[in-house]
Design an enzyme around this catalytic site. Structure first.
Site, PDB file in Angstrom:
ATOM      1  N   LYS A  20       1.883   2.416  -5.116  1.00  0.00           N
ATOM      2  CA  LYS A  20       2.938   1.852  -6.408  1.00  0.00           C
ATOM      3  C   LYS A  20       2.263   1.739  -7.274  1.00  0.00           C
ATOM      4  CE  LYS A  20       2.696  -2.301  -5.049  1.00  0.00           C
ATOM      5  NZ  LYS A  20       2.302  -1.955  -3.369  1.00  0.00           N
ATOM      6  N   GLY A  38      -3.834  -4.894  -4.289  1.00  0.00           N
ATOM      7  CA  GLY A  38      -5.106  -3.534  -5.341  1.00  0.00           C
ATOM      8  C   GLY A  38      -4.891  -2.337  -5.005  1.00  0.00           C
ATOM      9  N   HIS A  39      -5.123  -1.568  -5.647  1.00  0.00           N
ATOM     10  CA  HIS A  39      -4.585  -0.043  -6.198  1.00  0.00           C
ATOM     11  C   HIS A  39      -5.815   1.033  -7.008  1.00  0.00           C
ATOM     12  CE1 HIS A  39      -0.419  -1.219  -7.567  1.00  0.00           C
ATOM     13  NE2 HIS A  39      -0.702  -2.133  -8.725  1.00  0.00           N
ATOM     14  N   ASP A  78       1.057  -1.300   0.082  1.00  0.00           N
ATOM     15  CA  ASP A  78       0.540  -0.196   0.163  1.00  0.00           C
ATOM     16  C   ASP A  78       0.994   1.499   0.409  1.00  0.00           C
ATOM     17  OD1 ASP A  78      -2.436  -1.887   0.793  1.00  0.00           O
ATOM     18  OD2 ASP A  78      -1.583  -2.129   2.199  1.00  0.00           O
ATOM     19  N   GLN A  96       2.185  -6.672  -3.781  1.00  0.00           N
ATOM     20  CA  GLN A  96       2.616  -5.892  -2.486  1.00  0.00           C
ATOM     21  C   GLN A  96       4.555  -5.654  -1.858  1.00  0.00           C
ATOM     22  OE1 GLN A  96       1.694  -9.623  -3.071  1.00  0.00           O
ATOM     23  NE2 GLN A  96      -0.478  -8.969  -2.936  1.00  0.00           N
TER      24      GLN A  96
HETATM   25  P1  IMP Z   1      -2.746 -12.774   1.724  1.00  0.00           P
HETATM   26  O1  IMP Z   1      -1.983 -12.606   0.580  1.00  0.00           O
HETATM   27  O2  IMP Z   1      -4.103 -12.559   1.533  1.00  0.00           O
HETATM   28  O3  IMP Z   1      -2.407 -14.690   2.457  1.00  0.00           O
HETATM   29  O4  IMP Z   1      -1.916 -12.148   3.227  1.00  0.00           O
HETATM   30  C1  IMP Z   1      -1.184 -12.207   3.827  1.00  0.00           C
HETATM   31  C2  IMP Z   1      -0.549 -10.838   4.143  1.00  0.00           C
HETATM   32  O5  IMP Z   1       0.046 -10.256   2.938  1.00  0.00           O
HETATM   33  C3  IMP Z   1      -1.138 -10.733   4.710  1.00  0.00           C
HETATM   34  O6  IMP Z   1      -1.242  -9.394   6.500  1.00  0.00           O
HETATM   35  C4  IMP Z   1      -2.282  -9.719   4.122  1.00  0.00           C
HETATM   36  O7  IMP Z   1      -2.635  -8.430   4.880  1.00  0.00           O
HETATM   37  C5  IMP Z   1      -0.653  -9.076   3.436  1.00  0.00           C
HETATM   38  N1  IMP Z   1      -0.930  -8.638   2.168  1.00  0.00           N
HETATM   39  C6  IMP Z   1      -1.516  -9.022   1.176  1.00  0.00           C
HETATM   40  N2  IMP Z   1      -2.053  -8.758   0.121  1.00  0.00           N
HETATM   41  C7  IMP Z   1      -1.700  -7.148   0.352  1.00  0.00           C
HETATM   42  C8  IMP Z   1      -1.642  -5.930  -0.290  1.00  0.00           C
HETATM   43  O8  IMP Z   1      -2.056  -5.648  -1.309  1.00  0.00           O
HETATM   44  N3  IMP Z   1      -1.148  -4.889   0.440  1.00  0.00           N
HETATM   45  C9  IMP Z   1      -1.072  -5.307   1.377  1.00  0.00           C
HETATM   46  N4  IMP Z   1      -0.879  -6.353   2.597  1.00  0.00           N
HETATM   47  C10 IMP Z   1      -1.000  -6.903   1.871  1.00  0.00           C
END
Ligand code: IMP
Length: 446
Positions: A28, A52-53, A25, A235
């Site tokens: 990017k 997410g963007h 977040d 991420q």
């Molecule tokens: P997962 O990718 O859904 O398995 O989540 C694993 C960890 O990555 C968690 O702490 C999520 O909150 C974090 N995470 C996954 N995608 C994002 C993102 O796009 N932005 C911020 N944190 C993310």
């Protein structure tokens, strides 16, 4: 240099990778949107719709989870590489939504080698989080982790498999034979019906078919012709499976850090010449896990809710969860600069710091009376470290209208220079607001 003249393999324009430097977040999408102006190709190379963007442009505000941010430029090819886990329902929904708002999606290419997030991945993600109880990772619940587990277990389903029921049927049945035992036996969940999945995913495959192709050629051919190519990570790097705050990381293979970029679209490391790391002027994290500079006071609320009335506060794009907030952590940031091999920094949301009396940067950690200046590997140690702060004077003038570095308040300039020193990397770009033009280009990246 070899004396013999042979076939040359040097191309004039660099392939540039953009990664998030912290826990995600960092903005990017906004930086990619800016850099995409010059690129011919914008490609995503890892993760899934956990990312997410939010992009704000003249057509409105868009939340993208899979489609690269370059989609708003009609002449660009947007690529979703083999390294991305694709939930076809989500991707097709995003495409429809873009089309409904008049955005041309005909130049979108999705790798036929990408893994597909299947219904059991989403279910397993949620069941597993529940079973972990207090030790839950705090995943986004989108099935991304289980999908990558299946990729590595060689049980995954790839986008090309969706094209024909003859290919898809046996793969779904074989996967479900295993997964239903796990769902019912390990987690006490309800089994998934294979026939329904095959029918639904064959239909989704037909709708996805016009977009499927080879991400390697989509990236390399324009590169060879001398066009700019941009590869965007998902991420933040501190969620990297190897270098992040394990186990509170994301399971993407390849990783979102720069090392995953080539692998995730089908090119090698020698084609990548520059890596830009996007960092917020402070720090945020969603989900659980260590966060040494986390704040729980009114400064956190102030930073979180800055611009909230315009949908710009620190709330997750994917889940809507309030983000955890802290001061810029130069220890983990420098570590990220190093393992990503960053050549430049893009510093975002500088304007959010406007009006603060003082600004803190964490320059080291204190652990049992000793000073630590790199990110410890052990989670239990990371949980105990205490940030050592350097305090810098804040500034009162608004920065959101500034377009030149020299016009920034002197204190803001000093803050940026200190960030460069601590992170050992130049700041080439600064963003001071969500709109495309709210940026200060210190050194052009392309
Ligand atoms: P997962 O990718 O859904 O398995 O989540 C694993 C960890 O990555 C968690 O702490 C999520 O909150 C974090 N995470 C996954 N995608 C994002 C993102 O796009 N932005 C911020 N944190 C993310």
């Amino acid at each position: 240099m070899s004396a013999r003249k042979g076939v040359e393999r040097e191309f004039p324009m660099p392939i540039v990778v953009v990664v998030g430097g912290q826990w995600g977040d960092e903005g990017k999408g906004r930086i990619v949107d800016l850099l995409a102006r010059k690129a011919r190709v914008v490609a995503r190379y890892s993760a899934g719709n956990n990312a997410g963007h939010t992009i704000v442009n003249e057509r409105g505000e868009f939340k993208l989870h899979l489609v690269p941010a370059g989609i708003f430029y009609p002449e660009k090819t947007c690529v979703i590489g083999n390294g991305v886990a694709i939930d076809p329902d989500v991707l097709l929904g995003e495409i429809e939504n873009l089309r409904a708002k008049g955005i041309d999606t005909s130049k979108l290419l999705v790798s036929d080698r990408a893994q597909v997030i299947m219904p059991w991945h989403v279910l397993l993600d949620q069941l597993d989080e529940k079973m972990r109880g207090n030790a839950a990772i705090g995943t986004t619940g989108k099935g991304v982790g289980p999908c990558f587990i299946d990729k590595v277990a060689r049980r995954g389903i790839r986008t090309a498999d969706l094209l024909r029921a003859e290919d898809l049927g046996p793969r779904v049945r074989s996967a479900l034979e295993y997964q239903n035992r796990v769902i019912t036996g390990v987690y006490g969940g309800e089994p998934i019906d294979a026939d329904q999945v095959i029918a639904r995913y064959t239909e989704l495959g037909q709708r996805l078919a016009p977009f499927l192709g080879d991400s390697q050629s989509a990236v390399l051919e324009p590169h060879r012709r001398g066009e700019y190519v941009l590869l965007e990570g998902a991420q933040g790097s501190l969620l990297d499976l190897d270098h992040g705050t394990y186990p509170y990381v994301t399971s993407s293979v390849p990783s979102s850090s720069s090392s995953g970029a080539g692998l995730g679209v089908g090119i090698g490391p020698t084609d990548i010449k520059r890596v830009v790391g996007v960092f917020k002027s402070y720090c945020t994290r969603v989900g659980n896990g260590p966060f040494p500079t986390e704040l729980f006071d009114e400064t956190a609320d102030r930073l979180r809710d800055h611009g909230k009335e315009f949908g710009r506060g620190e709330y997750g794009t994917t889940t809507g969860r309030p983000r955890r907030i802290g001061w810029l952590d130069a220890v983990s940031a420098r570590y990220s600069v190093r393992f990503n091999g960053l050549s430049a920094l893009a510093l975002t949301r500088l304007d959010v710091l406007d009006g603060l009396e003082t600004i803190k940067i964490c320059t080291g950690y204190e652990l049992d009376g000793t000073i630590v200046d790199t990110l410890p590997a052990r989670q239990s140690v990371l949980d105990r470290v205490r940030p050592i702060y350097e305090e810098l004077p804040g500034w009162t003038d608004a920065t959101s209208e500034v377009r030149n570095f020299d016009d920034l308040p002197k204190q803001a300039q000093a803050f940026i220079k200190r960030v460069e020193q601590l992170l050992e990397c130049p700041v080439d770009l600064i963003s001071v607001g969500p709109a495309r033009e709210q940026a200060i280009i210190v050194n052009p990246i392309f």
